[in-house]
Design an enzyme around this catalytic site. Sequence first.
Site, PDB file in Angstrom:
ATOM      1  N   TYR A   1       0.795  -1.144   0.035  1.00 25.48           N
ATOM      2  CA  TYR A   1       0.046   0.098  -0.051  1.00 25.48           C
ATOM      3  C   TYR A   1       0.841   1.325   0.046  1.00 25.48           C
ATOM      4  CZ  TYR A   1      -3.111   3.775   1.614  1.00 25.48           C
ATOM      5  OH  TYR A   1      -3.741   4.780   1.738  1.00 25.48           O
TER       6      TYR A   1
ATOM      7  N   SER B   1      -3.450  12.297   8.403  1.00 28.17           N
ATOM      8  CA  SER B   1      -4.213  12.001   7.517  1.00 28.17           C
ATOM      9  C   SER B   1      -5.778  11.718   7.854  1.00 28.17           C
ATOM     10  CB  SER B   1      -4.088  10.865   6.549  1.00 28.17           C
ATOM     11  OG  SER B   1      -4.869  10.428   5.571  1.00 28.17           O
TER      12      SER B   1
ATOM     13  N   GLN C   1      -4.785  16.903   7.634  1.00 30.95           N
ATOM     14  CA  GLN C   1      -5.188  16.904   6.243  1.00 30.95           C
ATOM     15  C   GLN C   1      -6.449  16.408   5.981  1.00 30.95           C
ATOM     16  OE1 GLN C   1      -5.555  13.481   4.784  1.00 30.95           O
ATOM     17  NE2 GLN C   1      -6.290  14.434   2.637  1.00 30.95           N
TER      18      GLN C   1
ATOM     19  N   TYR D   1     -10.026  15.254   3.685  1.00 33.37           N
ATOM     20  CA  TYR D   1     -10.658  15.072   2.426  1.00 33.37           C
ATOM     21  C   TYR D   1     -12.035  15.708   2.462  1.00 33.37           C
ATOM     22  CZ  TYR D   1      -7.162  11.682   0.932  1.00 33.37           C
ATOM     23  OH  TYR D   1      -5.793  11.112   0.810  1.00 33.37           O
TER      24      TYR D   1
ATOM     25  N   THR E   1      -6.507  18.300   0.552  1.00 33.92           N
ATOM     26  CA  THR E   1      -6.290  17.519  -0.372  1.00 33.92           C
ATOM     27  C   THR E   1      -7.232  17.786  -1.611  1.00 33.92           C
ATOM     28  OG1 THR E   1      -5.011  15.999   0.834  1.00 33.92           O
ATOM     29  CG2 THR E   1      -5.762  15.221  -1.433  1.00 33.92           C
TER      30      THR E   1
ATOM     31  N   ARG F   1      -5.019   1.251  -7.815  1.00 38.97           N
ATOM     32  CA  ARG F   1      -3.822   0.698  -7.633  1.00 38.97           C
ATOM     33  C   ARG F   1      -3.798  -0.631  -7.484  1.00 38.97           C
ATOM     34  NH1 ARG F   1      -4.563   5.118  -2.858  1.00 38.97           N
ATOM     35  NH2 ARG F   1      -4.700   6.891  -4.320  1.00 38.97           N
TER      36      ARG F   1
ATOM     37  N   LYS G   1      -3.064  21.035  -1.347  1.00 40.46           N
ATOM     38  CA  LYS G   1      -2.139  19.956  -1.717  1.00 40.46           C
ATOM     39  C   LYS G   1      -2.782  19.174  -3.026  1.00 40.46           C
ATOM     40  CE  LYS G   1      -0.368  15.582  -0.070  1.00 40.46           C
ATOM     41  NZ  LYS G   1      -0.873  14.566  -0.929  1.00 40.46           N
TER      42      LYS G   1
ATOM     43  N   HIS H   1       0.136  13.291  -5.697  1.00 43.47           N
ATOM     44  CA  HIS H   1      -0.511  12.370  -4.803  1.00 43.47           C
ATOM     45  C   HIS H   1       0.382  11.005  -4.586  1.00 43.47           C
ATOM     46  CE1 HIS H   1      -4.146  11.648  -2.256  1.00 43.47           C
ATOM     47  NE2 HIS H   1      -3.523  10.520  -2.038  1.00 43.47           N
TER      48      HIS H   1
END
Length: 378
Positions: free
Chosen positions: A25, A107, A128, A130, A156, A165, A252, A276
Amino acid sequence: MSDILTIADLKDLARRKVPKMFFDYADSGAWTESTYRANEEDFGKIKFRQRVLVDMSNRSLESTMIGQKVAMPVALAPTGLTGMQHADGEMLAAQAAEAFGVPFTLSTMSICSIEDVASATSKPFWFQLYVLRDKDFVLNLIDRAKAAKCSALVLTLDLQILGQRHKDIRNGLSAPPKMTLANIIDLAIKPRWCLGIAGTPRRTFRNIVGHAKGVGDVSSLSSWTTEQFDPQLSWKDVAWIKERWGGKLILKGILDKEDALMAAQTGADAIIVSNHGGRQLDGAASSISVLEEIADAVGDKIEVHMDGGIRSGQDVLKALCLGAKGTYIGRPFLYGLGAMGKAGVTKALEIIRKEMDITLALCGKRLVTDMGKDQLRR
């Protein structure tokens, strides 16, 4: 410890100690991972000018980021699932950063909550954010960060839709890990990691569980996060977030000069030139390759920071030469955390500091704040 000389050494050790799904990850990018690789490789194309017979005494790496004094212009980047690299990972990394004198950024998708990290530290850290569809939850996150006395909010901008991913899908990534046969075999050969996780109650996304509506277990959390990233996020959202927050705001995910110019008009305090970590748009430019253009365009209007691909102190200095006022490391501190816990995070910072100091001297400078384009071969 004496054999660990580089961030790559920490990476090798972390690979042996951290379960595969969580190491992968951290150590992966979107699709073909071309941007992830370019983030690192493009630093190698930049060369310093070596200078001789200059005064190298009394060197200093001290600087500021958004007005905050830092021991060196390096912050720990916000990284999801940090507490799955090592038990209580966010708390340990925040403690290491505080002792070192650099910012730690927590985060939204952390394992340890805002309150967990606040309980483990004595100085303000950064948070941070979201922006999700559940605006009440977003407002609550902002208020919790304010209550924890966080000194900056990092918004972000580049995760409205999640980049794919492949490693995470193949590994069946979850926190805590699902007990499949492959995972059981992998965990069986990593007993120290297992003991650490067994000894902490922090094993899922504690910023979310117990705070977001309708989220009570891991399975519902997984579906909730997939559905909740807001694809309608726009520049107008920055205004109400800035007003609600009322403190230092960093944007960001800027990778284009036009976006940088728009960001500079929002009243934010800084931008982070970032893709990112190569985990979103595969095929995008590396962060370092667009930094100079962006810094030249907006550096006199807003403070410019950079992340993506930094693996050494030399990389930090190259970013500073190209216009960054500050930099962020994600994977380097995660490798250190996975390898040796809090001591490993400190080791990662020490490696970067030593490389910065020696390179600074050999470039003929005593103050890191004096590094500029003149120190590069063009």
